[in-house]
Design a protein around this motif. Structure first.
Motif, PDB file in Angstrom:
ATOM      1  N   MET A   1       2.265   5.347  11.442  1.00 43.66           N
ATOM      2  CA  MET A   1       1.614   4.523  10.412  1.00 43.66           C
ATOM      3  C   MET A   1       0.464   3.730  11.034  1.00 43.66           C
ATOM      4  N   SER A   2      -0.584   3.523  10.247  1.00 43.11           N
ATOM      5  CA  SER A   2      -1.725   2.757  10.732  1.00 43.11           C
ATOM      6  C   SER A   2      -1.284   1.390  11.232  1.00 43.11           C
ATOM      7  N   LEU A   7       0.897  -1.170   3.338  1.00 44.37           N
ATOM      8  CA  LEU A   7       0.904  -1.270   1.884  1.00 44.37           C
ATOM      9  C   LEU A   7       1.865  -2.359   1.431  1.00 44.37           C
ATOM     10  N   LYS A   8       1.350  -3.329   0.684  1.00 44.07           N
ATOM     11  CA  LYS A   8       2.201  -4.359   0.121  1.00 44.07           C
ATOM     12  C   LYS A   8       2.868  -3.795  -1.131  1.00 44.07           C
ATOM     13  N   THR A   9       4.194  -3.858  -1.160  1.00 39.34           N
ATOM     14  CA  THR A   9       4.916  -3.197  -2.242  1.00 39.34           C
ATOM     15  C   THR A   9       5.690  -4.182  -3.106  1.00 39.34           C
ATOM     16  N   PRO A 154      -1.025   4.752   4.037  1.00 42.69           N
ATOM     17  CA  PRO A 154      -0.982   4.151   5.377  1.00 42.69           C
ATOM     18  C   PRO A 154      -0.926   5.116   6.551  1.00 42.69           C
ATOM     19  N   LEU A 155      -0.500   6.353   6.346  1.00 42.33           N
ATOM     20  CA  LEU A 155      -0.415   7.299   7.448  1.00 42.33           C
ATOM     21  C   LEU A 155      -1.760   7.940   7.778  1.00 42.33           C
TER      22      LEU A 155
END
Length: 219
Positions: A1-2, A7-9, A154-155
């Motif tokens: 993952m970066s 990512l805000k979920t 994000p990946l």
């Protein structure tokens, strides 16, 4: 993952029926990709989560976005030649040699096969899958969510173009602007890397330019 973007979920509570369908799609994708394409599987599930969260921001049905995201790369398990043969079988003809446009075919092929496997899903899901590679000048909001989520999940590698799109999403910029940026930067990438640019892509680009110009005149 970066390491620079996550990512805000927000938790979404689906009905039991929808939860069961999501699990079915994910399990089917794992069966199809798990051994052959584990990285592609991780990407697909990440796109699905990203699309779901984008849908909440832009007033799109998050369930449909999640489903389309899970399935969008369904045919990426096939080799280039297998995708070409599948496109021929399905009557997909982009008017040029198939090898020149092979990266565009997997979404178009999947969108024609998946309705038979998942008749419970609406046509809008399959349209978003169909359009996530080439795009379109007349995208629905769901289409745009899947197109952009495929780029910013994000990946994905943390390159400047993707950082720009991620920041636009974080700032909650209009979805059509985010789609335009993603699409036009994709065109720029093809040109900068001296790859074949499908004429249909240029036609879509020009239509979008003219539409944006017309909208600016209305302001």
């Amino acid at each position: 993952m970066s390491k620079t973007w996550s990512l805000k979920t927000k938790k979404i509570h689906y009905s039991k029926q929808k939860e069961a369908m999501i699990k079915r799609l994910e399990d089917d994708l794992k069966d199809r990709m798990g051994e052959k394409k584990p990285t592609r599987l991780a990407h697909s599930l990440s796109v699905a989560r990203t699309a779901e969260q984008m849908a909440l921001v832009y007033g799109v049905d998050p369930y449909l976005a999640r489903c389309a995201g899970i399935l969008h790369d369904w045919d990426k398990v096939l080799s280039e030649q297998e995708q070409i043969e599948e496109a021929k079988r399905l009557g997909i003809d982009l008017g040029v040699d198939y090898h020149l446009v092979s990266p565009l075919l997997h979404g178009m092929c999947a969108a024609r096969v998946l309705p038979e496997l998942y008749p419970e899903l609406p046509a809008s899901v399959f349209q978003a899958i169909d359009r996530h590679t080439l795009g379109n000048a007349d995208m629905s909001d769901l289409d745009m969510v899947i197109f952009v989520a495929d780029a910013i999940e994000p990946l994905r590698r943390d390159v400047e173009a993707i950082r720009i799109q991620r920041k636009m999403f974080e700032r909650r910029e209009p979805l059509h602007e985010l789609y335009w940026t993603s699409f036009s930067q994709g065109v720029a990438y093809v040109i900068n890397t001296e790859r074949y640019l499908y004429p249909g892509t240029l036609a879509i680009y020009n239509e979008l330019v003219l539409w944006r110009r017309s909208q600016q005149k209305l302001r």
